[in-house]
Design an enzyme around this catalytic site. Structure first.
Site, PDB file in Angstrom:
ATOM      1  N   HIS A   1      -1.576  -2.975   8.415  1.00 22.56           N
ATOM      2  CA  HIS A   1      -2.179  -1.652   8.608  1.00 22.56           C
ATOM      3  C   HIS A   1      -3.693  -1.744   8.544  1.00 22.56           C
ATOM      4  CE1 HIS A   1      -3.241  -0.691   4.307  1.00 22.56           C
ATOM      5  NE2 HIS A   1      -2.394  -1.683   4.111  1.00 22.56           N
TER       6      HIS A   1
ATOM      7  N   ASP B   1       0.827  -1.211   0.000  1.00 26.36           N
ATOM      8  CA  ASP B   1       0.000   0.000   0.000  1.00 26.36           C
ATOM      9  C   ASP B   1       0.862   1.264   0.000  1.00 26.36           C
ATOM     10  OD1 ASP B   1      -1.697   2.196   0.984  1.00 26.36           O
ATOM     11  OD2 ASP B   1      -3.178   0.636   1.375  1.00 26.36           O
TER      12      ASP B   1
ATOM     13  N   ARG C   1       0.371   4.100   0.957  1.00 24.70           N
ATOM     14  CA  ARG C   1       0.255   4.994   2.120  1.00 24.70           C
ATOM     15  C   ARG C   1       1.081   4.518   3.302  1.00 24.70           C
ATOM     16  NH1 ARG C   1      -6.059   4.282   2.388  1.00 24.70           N
ATOM     17  NH2 ARG C   1      -5.275   2.170   2.135  1.00 24.70           N
TER      18      ARG C   1
HETATM   19 CO    CO Z   1      -2.601  -3.201   2.771  1.00 26.92          CO
END
Ligand code: CO
Length: 208
Positions: free
Chosen positions: A97, A43, A45
């Site tokens: 996350h 990801d 982020r």
């Molecule tokens: Co993820």
């Protein structure tokens, strides 16, 4: 992030590093001896170095969808082997996350083509903990709890490796963390490995 800006950023970064230390790149090129192997989600982020506050050379990084550690995935297994046997890292961190797309997709039974075999591994974690997860009414909280339980199960997968087991006898530590996208905070799940591994040690401990 405009692609055209990348090389301009790079030029500025080189200049700022050299302004602080003119030998910076000469020293960086000498070799690496990171103490941490970080296994995280792809990801965009959840960037490993930025959230850890790490500099180049400090963390060996492996990322894939939903921070999975699959025994027959040669990529992850090679990274683990190299980090433990050659770099001799002192810590292995599996970091998941909240709001993870991979986790969410795995909880929805749907054909996602090439992603199916990958998500199957997460669905197996769901099955292992389905009783606890199905009891959580709030959808978002259910996804986030699976993200936590998935970190725990991937830590267990790390410990299934014989070279990890041998290194743990010499002090290597495994940690399960979660990055909370809603607050930016990094949370140590403080996994109690003695408890988690209690019933499965006799099956997976292959260094005896
Ligand atoms: Co993820």
């Amino acid at each position: 992030m405009k692609l055209a800006k990348v090389f301009e950023h790079n030029k500025n970064w080189v200049a700022s590093r050299l302004a602080q230390d003119e030998n910076y790149f000469n020293e960086l090129a000498q070799g690496q001896s990171p103490e941490i192997l970080y296994i995280g989600c792809s990801d965009s982020r959840v960037t490993a170095e930025e959230l850890l506050g790490a500099q180049p050379g400090e963390v060996f990084v492996h990322r894939n969808i939903a921070n999975m550690v699959c025994t027959i995935d040669m990529n992850t297994t090679a990274v683990l082997d190299y980090a433990v046997e050659h770099l001799k890292v002192k810590h292995i961190v599996v970091c998941g996350h909240y709001n993870c797309g991979g986790i969410k997709s795995a909880m929805i039974p749907k054909d996602l083509g090439l992603l199916n075999p990958w998500l199957r591994n997460i669905r197996d974690v769901y099955r292992l903990h389905s009783e606890e997860l199905n009891a959580i009414e709030n959808e978002g909280m259910r996804y986030n709890r699976l993200a936590e339980l998935n970190v725990q199960e991937q830590c267990v997968n790390v410990v299934k490796n014989p070279f990890v087991q041998r290194a743990m006898e010499n002090g290597l530590q495994v940690h399960g963390w979660i990055f909370d996208l809603f607050t930016g905070k990094l949370i140590d799940l403080e996994i109690n490995f003695d408890k988690v591994l209690k019933d499965i040690r006799q099956i997976y401990n292959i260094t005896e």
